[in-house]
Design a protein around this motif. Structure first.
Motif, PDB file in Angstrom:
ATOM      1  N   UNK A 145       0.803  -1.213   0.000  1.00 23.00           N
ATOM      2  CA  UNK A 145       0.000   0.000   0.000  1.00 23.00           C
ATOM      3  C   UNK A 145       0.837   1.264   0.000  1.00 23.00           C
ATOM      4  N   UNK A 146       2.154   1.139  -0.256  1.00 17.88           N
ATOM      5  CA  UNK A 146       3.064   2.281  -0.199  1.00 17.88           C
ATOM      6  C   UNK A 146       3.537   2.692  -1.590  1.00 17.88           C
ATOM      7  N   UNK A 147       3.824   3.975  -1.774  1.00 12.94           N
ATOM      8  CA  UNK A 147       4.482   4.419  -3.004  1.00 12.94           C
ATOM      9  C   UNK A 147       5.883   3.807  -3.093  1.00 12.94           C
ATOM     10  N   UNK A 148       6.420   3.740  -4.306  1.00 11.45           N
ATOM     11  CA  UNK A 148       7.718   3.104  -4.501  1.00 11.45           C
ATOM     12  C   UNK A 148       8.716   4.053  -5.156  1.00 11.45           C
ATOM     13  N   UNK A 149       9.969   3.854  -4.775  1.00 13.01           N
ATOM     14  CA  UNK A 149      11.100   4.520  -5.408  1.00 13.01           C
ATOM     15  C   UNK A 149      11.908   3.446  -6.116  1.00 13.01           C
ATOM     16  N   UNK A 150      12.162   3.619  -7.402  1.00 15.20           N
ATOM     17  CA  UNK A 150      13.040   2.709  -8.114  1.00 15.20           C
ATOM     18  C   UNK A 150      14.481   2.965  -7.712  1.00 15.20           C
ATOM     19  N   UNK A 151      15.333   1.970  -7.814  1.00 16.26           N
ATOM     20  CA  UNK A 151      16.701   2.066  -7.309  1.00 16.26           C
ATOM     21  C   UNK A 151      17.654   1.544  -8.379  1.00 16.26           C
ATOM     22  N   UNK A 152      18.332   2.468  -9.053  1.00 13.49           N
ATOM     23  CA  UNK A 152      19.310   2.143 -10.090  1.00 13.49           C
ATOM     24  C   UNK A 152      20.656   2.034  -9.391  1.00 13.49           C
ATOM     25  N   UNK A 153      21.072   0.810  -9.063  1.00  6.96           N
ATOM     26  CA  UNK A 153      22.235   0.571  -8.212  1.00  6.96           C
ATOM     27  C   UNK A 153      23.352  -0.106  -8.995  1.00  6.96           C
ATOM     28  N   UNK A 154      24.574   0.407  -8.799  1.00  2.00           N
ATOM     29  CA  UNK A 154      25.730  -0.149  -9.498  1.00  2.00           C
ATOM     30  C   UNK A 154      26.017  -1.587  -9.058  1.00  2.00           C
ATOM     31  N   UNK A 155      26.658  -2.328  -9.925  1.00  2.00           N
ATOM     32  CA  UNK A 155      26.888  -3.743  -9.691  1.00  2.00           C
ATOM     33  C   UNK A 155      27.757  -4.045  -8.493  1.00  2.00           C
ATOM     34  N   UNK A 156      28.694  -3.148  -8.154  1.00  2.00           N
ATOM     35  CA  UNK A 156      29.579  -3.389  -7.016  1.00  2.00           C
ATOM     36  C   UNK A 156      28.816  -3.491  -5.707  1.00  2.00           C
ATOM     37  N   UNK A 157      27.610  -2.957  -5.661  1.00  2.00           N
ATOM     38  CA  UNK A 157      26.790  -3.019  -4.456  1.00  2.00           C
ATOM     39  C   UNK A 157      25.672  -4.052  -4.592  1.00  2.00           C
ATOM     40  N   UNK A 158      25.746  -4.860  -5.634  1.00  2.21           N
ATOM     41  CA  UNK A 158      24.766  -5.926  -5.784  1.00  2.21           C
ATOM     42  C   UNK A 158      23.625  -5.632  -6.726  1.00  2.21           C
ATOM     43  N   UNK A 159      23.646  -4.476  -7.390  1.00  6.33           N
ATOM     44  CA  UNK A 159      22.566  -4.141  -8.296  1.00  6.33           C
ATOM     45  C   UNK A 159      22.956  -4.361  -9.744  1.00  6.33           C
ATOM     46  N   UNK A 160      22.157  -3.822 -10.638  1.00  2.00           N
ATOM     47  CA  UNK A 160      22.530  -3.804 -12.048  1.00  2.00           C
ATOM     48  C   UNK A 160      21.868  -2.578 -12.675  1.00  2.00           C
ATOM     49  N   UNK A 161      22.459  -2.045 -13.728  1.00  3.25           N
ATOM     50  CA  UNK A 161      21.939  -0.786 -14.285  1.00  3.25           C
ATOM     51  C   UNK A 161      20.642  -0.976 -15.043  1.00  3.25           C
ATOM     52  N   UNK A 162      19.657  -0.148 -14.718  1.00  3.83           N
ATOM     53  CA  UNK A 162      18.409  -0.132 -15.476  1.00  3.83           C
ATOM     54  C   UNK A 162      18.633   0.668 -16.767  1.00  3.83           C
ATOM     55  N   UNK A 163      18.271   0.131 -17.921  1.00  6.84           N
ATOM     56  CA  UNK A 163      18.383   0.908 -19.159  1.00  6.84           C
ATOM     57  C   UNK A 163      17.377   2.054 -19.153  1.00  6.84           C
ATOM     58  N   UNK A 164      17.614   3.098 -19.944  1.00  5.26           N
ATOM     59  CA  UNK A 164      16.725   4.264 -19.930  1.00  5.26           C
ATOM     60  C   UNK A 164      15.262   3.918 -20.172  1.00  5.26           C
ATOM     61  N   UNK A 165      14.979   2.961 -21.071  1.00 10.91           N
ATOM     62  CA  UNK A 165      13.577   2.627 -21.349  1.00 10.91           C
ATOM     63  C   UNK A 165      12.890   1.988 -20.145  1.00 10.91           C
ATOM     64  N   UNK A 166      13.660   1.276 -19.306  1.00 12.99           N
ATOM     65  CA  UNK A 166      13.057   0.709 -18.095  1.00 12.99           C
ATOM     66  C   UNK A 166      12.815   1.809 -17.065  1.00 12.99           C
ATOM     67  N   UNK A 167      13.727   2.768 -16.956  1.00 14.23           N
ATOM     68  CA  UNK A 167      13.515   3.916 -16.073  1.00 14.23           C
ATOM     69  C   UNK A 167      12.214   4.613 -16.444  1.00 14.23           C
ATOM     70  N   UNK A 168      11.987   4.822 -17.732  1.00 15.02           N
ATOM     71  CA  UNK A 168      10.758   5.484 -18.187  1.00 15.02           C
ATOM     72  C   UNK A 168       9.522   4.667 -17.827  1.00 15.02           C
ATOM     73  N   UNK A 169       9.590   3.345 -17.993  1.00 15.27           N
ATOM     74  CA  UNK A 169       8.435   2.490 -17.669  1.00 15.27           C
ATOM     75  C   UNK A 169       8.138   2.510 -16.171  1.00 15.27           C
ATOM     76  N   UNK A 170       9.168   2.454 -15.358  1.00 16.43           N
ATOM     77  CA  UNK A 170       8.960   2.450 -13.910  1.00 16.43           C
ATOM     78  C   UNK A 170       8.336   3.760 -13.443  1.00 16.43           C
ATOM     79  N   UNK A 171       8.801   4.872 -13.999  1.00 16.71           N
ATOM     80  CA  UNK A 171       8.288   6.168 -13.558  1.00 16.71           C
ATOM     81  C   UNK A 171       6.910   6.471 -14.121  1.00 16.71           C
ATOM     82  N   UNK A 172       6.451   5.673 -15.075  1.00 12.64           N
ATOM     83  CA  UNK A 172       5.082   5.832 -15.591  1.00 12.64           C
ATOM     84  C   UNK A 172       4.054   5.157 -14.700  1.00 12.64           C
ATOM     85  N   UNK A 173       4.520   4.350 -13.739  1.00 14.29           N
ATOM     86  CA  UNK A 173       3.590   3.689 -12.825  1.00 14.29           C
ATOM     87  C   UNK A 173       2.940   4.732 -11.911  1.00 14.29           C
ATOM     88  N   UNK A 174       1.640   4.668 -11.668  1.00 14.74           N
ATOM     89  CA  UNK A 174       0.972   5.637 -10.788  1.00 14.74           C
ATOM     90  C   UNK A 174       1.537   5.647  -9.368  1.00 14.74           C
TER      91      UNK A 174
END
Length: 343
Positions: A145-174
């Motif tokens: 029931x909470x709003x979300x923040x996407x997290x584009x995290x570098x691989x050295x910290x366990x993440x992987x880079x989101x491509x620009x088109x995925x950033x756009x899709x995530x931020x289009x979510x209400x």
């Protein structure tokens, strides 16, 4: 106005420290030290705080410790509390379905503990599956029931880079509040993600401790950074100067923050948590016995000396600048008082 839109309004232009978790060498959280630390951070000009983030070793904490850590910050901070959610390290290697379930479960517990939003760690198990990444954020929001923040995290910290088109899709979510960028030293990735995010109307949140000033110039409008686990006023000064259009003040403040980042965010990069804890001790934010990061690499004593030398140099310069300003103000006042009257 939706909860996500309200958070966007409240957080734009502010700093959210990704706060540390005081603990001993064995990883036992010092809740007395945490309460004192939380009170000090809450007294700074911040927009809110981020708990359970990388700096606070949120994925390493036990479920009970995470609950208690969130409770301390929820009591201390009047502004929004954002909780990082992902796969606890204790879970070990898991498949995508298990990783999603663990992340959703942590988000539900964050909501139960009073968090205002969740920051979703990028799951390595997604392995470039954009549809699964979008579904992960939707499930987290629906279950918690909470709003979300996407997290584009570098691989050295366990993440992987989101491509620009995925950033756009995530931020289009209400339910999206914004995207937090932590690309470490990848300027092009950071710029591409900011460009993709700028048209969304959501927050573009810099987590770029080593590219803090440039990331603001590229278009970030808020900050959620580990470097503010100790140096809150200096971090705030950079953001405020940029948003005020005071470019001279921005360059000076950014140069000072860059010097501190050079002493704390360097290889091995996982050592930054310990370096920030050392800085917090020097600043009187936490006691020595609670300044341990048992989950990071061992660091030589000379690195602590480098951190302290940097802080002492910055403090001396700030004091000299303040004294110079006081002298200038006094001389101007004297000239006004003693000058001859003119008709």
């Amino acid at each position: 106005m939706s909860a996500a839109e309200d958070l966007v309004r409240r957080l734009r232009g502010t700093v959210l420290p990704a706060v540390a978790t005081p603990m001993d060498a064995a990883g036992v959280v010092d809740f007395g030290a945490l309460r004192g630390y939380a009170e000090r951070i809450a007294g700074e000009p911040i927009g809110g705080v981020a708990v359970w983030a990388h700096t606070g070793r949120g994925l390493y904490l036990s479920e009970d410790d995470r609950r208690r850590v969130l409770a301390v910050w929820r009591e201390a901070v009047g502004g929004p509390v954002v909780a990082g959610v992902g796969v606890p390290r204790a879970a070990g290697a898991v498949n995508l379905g298990e990783a999603v379930d663990a992340t959703v479960g942590m988000a539900v517990r964050a909501a139960e503990g009073g968090a205002d939003a969740v920051m979703v760690y990028p799951l390595a198990q997604l392995d470039g599956d954009d549809d699964a990444a979008v579904e992960l954020h939707e499930r987290v929001a629906a279950a918690s029931g909470l709003p979300v923040v996407g997290f584009f995290l570098h691989g050295e910290a366990g993440g992987y880079p989101y491509p620009p088109w995925l950033v756009s899709r995530l931020l289009a979510l209400p339910v999206a509040v914004g995207i937090k960028l932590a690309t470490l030293d990848r300027a092009m990735d950071c710029q591409d993600a900011i460009r993709a995010a700028r048209s969304s109307g959501r927050l573009v949140i810099t987590g770029e401790d080593r590219m803090f000033g440039p990331s603001l110039m590229w278009g970030a409008d808020s900050a959620l950074v580990g470097i503010a686990a100790a140096q809150v006023p200096l971090t705030v000064a950079v953001l405020e100067a940029w948003r005020a259009g005071d470019h001279g003040r921005f360059v000076r403040a950014s140069a000072r923050l860059d010097r501190f980042a050079e002493a704390t965010f360097l290889a091995p990069i996982e050592g930054y948590v310990q370096r920030m804890l050392w800085a917090a001790v020097w600043e009187g934010l936490i006691p020595e016995e609670a300044a341990h990061d048992p989950y990071g690499p061992g660091l030589p004593a000379v690195e602590r000396r480098t951190v302290v030398d940097c802080l002492e140099s910055l403090a001396k310069e700030a004091q000299e600048a303040e004294e110079a300003n006081d002298t200038e103000d006094s001389e101007e006042a004297g000239t006004e008082d003693d000058g001859p009257a003119r008709s």
